[in-house]
Structures are given as C-alpha cells and as structure tokens.
Design a protein around this motif. Structure first.
Motif, PDB file in Angstrom:
ATOM      1  N   GLY A 347      -0.247   0.874   2.459  1.00  0.00           N
ATOM      2  CA  GLY A 347      -1.296   1.852   2.753  1.00  0.00           C
ATOM      3  C   GLY A 347      -1.492   2.817   1.590  1.00  0.00           C
ATOM      4  O   GLY A 347      -1.276   2.464   0.422  1.00  0.00           O
ATOM      5  N   ASP A 348      -1.873   4.052   1.923  1.00  0.00           N
ATOM      6  CA  ASP A 348      -2.146   5.044   0.879  1.00  0.00           C
ATOM      7  C   ASP A 348      -0.925   5.324   0.009  1.00  0.00           C
ATOM      8  O   ASP A 348      -1.068   5.754  -1.138  1.00  0.00           O
ATOM      9  N   ALA A 349       0.252   5.132   0.531  1.00  0.00           N
ATOM     10  CA  ALA A 349       1.457   5.342  -0.278  1.00  0.00           C
ATOM     11  C   ALA A 349       1.426   4.425  -1.500  1.00  0.00           C
ATOM     12  O   ALA A 349       1.854   4.804  -2.590  1.00  0.00           O
ATOM     13  N   ALA A 350       0.883   3.229  -1.327  1.00  0.00           N
ATOM     14  CA  ALA A 350       0.828   2.260  -2.429  1.00  0.00           C
ATOM     15  C   ALA A 350      -0.412   2.448  -3.290  1.00  0.00           C
ATOM     16  O   ALA A 350      -0.341   2.390  -4.514  1.00  0.00           O
ATOM     17  N   HIS A 351      -1.575   2.650  -2.641  1.00  0.00           N
ATOM     18  CA  HIS A 351      -2.843   2.560  -3.389  1.00  0.00           C
ATOM     19  C   HIS A 351      -3.885   3.489  -2.784  1.00  0.00           C
ATOM     20  O   HIS A 351      -4.934   3.020  -2.330  1.00  0.00           O
ATOM     21  N   ALA A 352      -3.603   4.783  -2.779  1.00  0.00           N
ATOM     22  CA  ALA A 352      -4.560   5.736  -2.194  1.00  0.00           C
ATOM     23  C   ALA A 352      -5.905   5.602  -2.913  1.00  0.00           C
ATOM     24  O   ALA A 352      -5.973   5.591  -4.143  1.00  0.00           O
ATOM     25  N   THR A 353      -6.956   5.498  -2.123  1.00  0.00           N
ATOM     26  CA  THR A 353      -8.289   5.298  -2.689  1.00  0.00           C
ATOM     27  C   THR A 353      -9.286   6.257  -2.050  1.00  0.00           C
ATOM     28  O   THR A 353      -9.045   6.773  -0.956  1.00  0.00           O
ATOM     29  N   GLY A 354     -10.386   6.498  -2.703  1.00  0.00           N
ATOM     30  CA  GLY A 354     -11.421   7.344  -2.115  1.00  0.00           C
ATOM     31  C   GLY A 354     -12.053   6.660  -0.918  1.00  0.00           C
ATOM     32  O   GLY A 354     -11.845   5.456  -0.683  1.00  0.00           O
ATOM     33  N   TYR A 421      -1.135  -6.779  -4.980  1.00  0.00           N
ATOM     34  CA  TYR A 421      -1.399  -5.798  -6.031  1.00  0.00           C
ATOM     35  C   TYR A 421      -2.837  -5.863  -6.578  1.00  0.00           C
ATOM     36  O   TYR A 421      -3.547  -4.858  -6.606  1.00  0.00           O
ATOM     37  N   GLU A 422      -3.263  -7.054  -6.983  1.00  0.00           N
ATOM     38  CA  GLU A 422      -4.556  -7.166  -7.676  1.00  0.00           C
ATOM     39  C   GLU A 422      -5.711  -6.718  -6.783  1.00  0.00           C
ATOM     40  O   GLU A 422      -6.571  -5.934  -7.188  1.00  0.00           O
TER      41      GLU A 422
END
Ligand SMILES: Cc1cc2nc3c(=O)[nH]c(=O)nc-3n(C[C@H](O)[C@H](O)[C@H](O)COP(=O)(O)OP(=O)(O)OC[C@H]3O[C@@H](n4cnc5c(N)ncnc54)[C@H](O)[C@@H]3O)c2cc1C
Length: 481
Positions: A347-354, A421-422
C-alpha cells in the motif's frame, strides 16, 4: 512430513487501513494465521469519498468474494458508466483575467467508459465499517503503535520481533508493513544493510536513512468535502450531481461523484501550490503534518476566479472553514525496494501516490492479493522440501524445517517485490503526469484528441492489469526457487 497446518506461516500486519484490512481478509479466506496491529484505538477512516477502479474490484473479488460484496453494498451508482472531463475554464492561456461570464457554459473535453457499474465511489468510513465486520475481533490488536523491528534472519529459530510503543513485544514469521504514507516499517526496510536491523526512533536524525524513507510534498494541495445532495443539486443541477465528473483548467481541477446512496456529492478540489514542491511549510514537513485546519475558503474561491459557473458553484459548496490537505507522494524519491529479509511493505507504505488516477487504494489491494497468493503457497513448498526425520532425529528435522521456512518466506517476499515494483512505480509517475494534464501544465491537456489518447491509455493501463497472471507468475517463481 506433518500436515500443511504444521508448516503454517504466521503473518503480522502493521496497520488497518485499506491495504492492511484487505490483506487480513484475504489471509482469513485462505486459512493463513495472522494478526493485525493498529496504533489507533479502533477502526478509523475519514468520511471523505473514495472510488475503486475496475482492477481494485477484481482484486477484492479474488481476495474474498465477501469483500467485494461488502464494497458493492456501499458503492454508489454513477448515474452513467462514464467518467466525464469538462473544460472548467475557457483555456487558451486566458488565465484568471478571463471574465467568468464569458465562459459560463459546460463543454465536454472527453468521456471515458468505465465498464458496467464501474469506478463507483463510497464514503471511506462506510467501506471500512463493512470490511471491519469481516475481521474477527480477536485477530486485531488496537492501540499498538509499532516502534521497531528486529529481523535476525539466518539465526536459526528466530522469528521477526516487533516492539510497540506500549513496551510490548510480538513475534511472527513475517511482517507486512501496511502502515501508510508515513510508514515506520519503511524505515526498517530502507535502512542501509550495515546499520542495525533494529529501527529505533523515527525522529533520530543521526540514522543514515535515505531520502526515500519519507514521502515528499508533490506541490499540490486539496480541499475535500461531502456536500449535502440537495445543496449540490441546487448549485449545479441533478445531472452533474449524480455522475462522475472532473473539471479541468489552469493550475487546478475539481472532481465530483455521488456517495452514500446519493445523500452527498463528494467534492475534491486540487490546486497547484504557487510555491511548488517547496510550498508546504518546512515546520509542518518536519512534524510530518499533511493538513492544516481552520482556513477560510477564500483560498479555494480565489483559485477559481475565471472558471465557469459550474466550477464556481461546486467550490461555493465547500464549508466556510476548511482543512487544507497537502498531497505527499513518493514520486521523487521512490523506495528502492519494498522488502528486506522477512519484512515487506504494501500500500502507501511501499508506493504512496497522489489521488489523480484514483489508483492508490486499489494498488494496495493488488499488493494484498499478490502477498496472499504467495504466502498461501509457502506451506506446501515447506512440506515438499523438508526431508523428514533422518539420521539427526526429530530435533535436526525441525531445525531444518525452520531454516527452509525462513528461506522460503524471504524468497516469497523477494518475488512479491519483483512482481509488484514496476507496475506500482509506474502508477506513481503516471499519476504525476495525469495531474499535469488535468491542470493544463505548459498548455497541455486542452486538445480533446490528445487528452483522450493519453488519459485512455493511462486509465486502461491501471484498470486492465491481469491479476490472475500476477498471482500465477509469482507462485510459479516460488515453486522454482
Ligand atoms: C485526496 C485523496 C483522494 C484519494 N482518492 C482515491 C481514490 O479515489 N481511489 C483510490 O484507490 N485511492 C485514492 N487515494 C489513495 C488512497 O487513499 C490511499 O492509497 C490509501 O488510503 C492507502 O491505504 P493504506 O492502507 O496503504 O494506508 P492508510 O490508509 O494510511 O493506513 C495505514 C494504517 O496504519 C496505521 N499505522 C500507521 N503507523 C503505524 C504504526 N507505527 N503502528 C501501527 N499502526 C500504524 C494507521 O493508523 C492507519 O490505520 C486518495 C488519496 C488522497 C490523499
């Protein structure tokens, strides 16, 4: 050797937001033992709206059909299965000098089919309440704020150890950090390998932590509101209040969709900060604060001078006293990895996005599906690889099995990282590109044909992702390992 149950893997989930709770429900569905540790005293979500894209719904259904049904119970029909983008402003570089009355009609920029009953919104608090009913109370510990993790991989019989702010300790075979944009688990995962495996205070400036440990201000802020539907209809009419719309223009955009059984219109007003990525006050950044309360709505009203009547009508729905939300993300300093040893981020812990592609929450649910599929496959692999009681007797067999389990858990998490990841990093960057189009950065986003092409490609790349293939690839990789 032994039954599948003997090889079971015990999972600790840190955080009961969208990622943590959907992972928990998915593990429950697969009979995988777990416990959620949440720092808040109970389940907690704000009242604002959230929309779940088609891929998010498919991920929910694959994690647990009951989870998808719960979302559908609180999801609000869109009125029409389209996402409609409107010119909120006359454009053509007129800026705020344009006379509002010269552009008071509604002009469609583009409409995108979202699929049958697709991309519906709900109040966050409604969906969390539904999902929380699916987690047995004895599987979640509230008031548990994670402070540090110790992962002595390779030290034999040594589970991962979590220390909480109240002084208690818990152990598990693996830990998944679903602890959101200001993740404590991220500090553990991204701390350099030669530093201690234990992560201590988040405010300890002496720790040699990379910039990716923290999210950064994206240079956009927003105002959020749930406007009573009667006021919304009076301001912009029934048609626009009952469908998913976005209004685009220079330096800002507004998104609206109905929620809570058409009782409210969810309003999200996003504005480019004149100060850019440096615009959020340094003292708030230092405190990790993403919101400021008690503003008047003048800042919002000012940003929309020169926009058309519909947009000004929506902005006028905002309450007189507002909370300003800074939008932070990890676009400029992405996490180098989502995994270290037996600890992973989701989730956001890994890849916080707008919020601009409406995809962040859905990505966390996809992460949960990938993790659940991989963790489910681990016990079978332990059983296959454990040779049983040989010359060394039962003690040696157990030690061997523990070593196999530890290695398989690490391997499963490494595969999770490689599979996720990608795509997740692409979404973070594509979200930044999308907001530039919505807000006509450098004059872009105003040509309907070009806008249609770019936006269709981006949304469909988010929506059409093959989740079955994701899980299948991940599990096959584990079986090979
Ligand atoms: C304005 C806005 C609009 C958005 N709209 C959409 C949308 O329409 N669709 C969409 O898919 N996404 C949307 N998003 C993104 C989405 O809201 C997030 O991606 C999602 O909420 C993240 O969920 P999470 O579970 O990863 O983190 P969170 O929801 O932040 O949950 C983290 C949990 O961990 C707990 N926690 C934190 N630290 C600790 C600790 N140390 N110990 C124990 N517990 C801890 C917290 O209390 C919290 O409960 C939007 C985001 C914004 C800002």
């Amino acid at each position: 050797m032994g039954s599948q149950e003997d090889h079971s893997v015990h999972v600790a989930i840190i955080g009961a937001g969208i990622a943590g709770i959907t992972l928990g429900i998915g593990l429950l569905e697969r009979n995988i033992p777990f416990r959620i540790y949440e720092r808040a005293p109970g389940f907690r979500e704000i009242g604002a709206g959230i929309g779940f894209s088609p891929n998010s719904e498919r991920a929910m259904g694959s994690l647990s059909p009951a989870m998808l049904s719960a979302f559908k119970r609180v999801a609000n029909p869109n009125g029409e299965d389209y996402f409609q983008w409107m010119f909120g402003h006359a454009g053509g570089g007129g800026g705020s000098s344009i006379n509002p009355s010269s552009f008071d009609h509604d002009k469609l920029l583009y409409k995108l089919y979202v699929g049958k009953d697709g991309f519906q919104g709900s109040r966050r608090s409604d969906i969390l309440e539904e999902w929380s009913k699916q987690i047995p109370p004895d599987l979640i510990s509230f008031g548990k704020e994670l402070e540090s993790i110790t992962d002595d991989s390779g030290a034999g019989d040594s589970p991962v150890e979590m220390r909480f702010r109240d002084g208690t300790i818990a152990r598990a075979d693996l830990v998944i950090g679903c602890d959101g944009i200001r993740s404590r688990v991220r500090q553990h995962v991204l701390s350099p390998p030669d530093s201690s495996t234990t992560t201590s205070s988040s405010n300890d400036a002496s720790l040699p932590l990379p910039k990716s440990v923290n999210p950064h201000y994206s240079g956009k802020f927003c105002f959020r509101d749930l406007a009573p539907m009667s006021s919304a209809v009076a301001a912009i009419g029934e048609y626009k209040s009952s469908r998913r719309f976005m209004y685009n223009g220079p330096g800002a955009h507004v998104i609206t969709y109905p929620v809570a059984g058409n009782k409210f219109l969810n309003v999200l007003v996003v504005i480019s900060d004149p100060g850019g990525v440096e615009g959020w006050p340094a003292e708030l950044v230092a405190q990790g604060r993403h919101t400021v309360r008690g503003l008047t709505k003048q800042e919002a009203v000012d940003a929309f001078r020169g926009w058309n009547k519909t947009v000004r009508g929506i902005v006028d729905l905002l309450p007189d006293e507002l909370e300003k939300w800074a939008i932070f993300d990890m676009a400029e300093h992405p996490a180098e990895t989502y995994v270290k040893g037996r600890v992973a981020l989701a989730g956001d812990a890994a890849h916080a996005t707008g919020p601009h592609l409406g995809a962040g929450g859905g990505l966390g649910i996809e992460d949960a599906l990938c993790l659940a599929g991989l963790i489910q496959a681990v016990p079978g692999q332990i059983a296959q690889r454990s040779k049983g009681e040989g010359e060394g007797g039962i003690g040696s067999a157990l030690a061997e099995e523990k070593e196999i389990k530890e290695k398989l858990v690490e391997r499963a998490l490494k595969i999770y990282n490689d599979v996720r990841y990608e795509r997740t990093q692409w979404v973070v960057q594509a979200t930044r590109e999308a907001v530039d189009l919505f807000q006509w950065k450098d004059g872009s986003g105003q040509d309907p044909a070009e806008f249609a092409k770019e936006i269709t490609e981006k949304f469909h790349k988010v929506w059409d992702y093959d989740l079955d293939d994701m899980v299948e690839r991940a599990v096959k990789e584990l079986e090979k390992a």
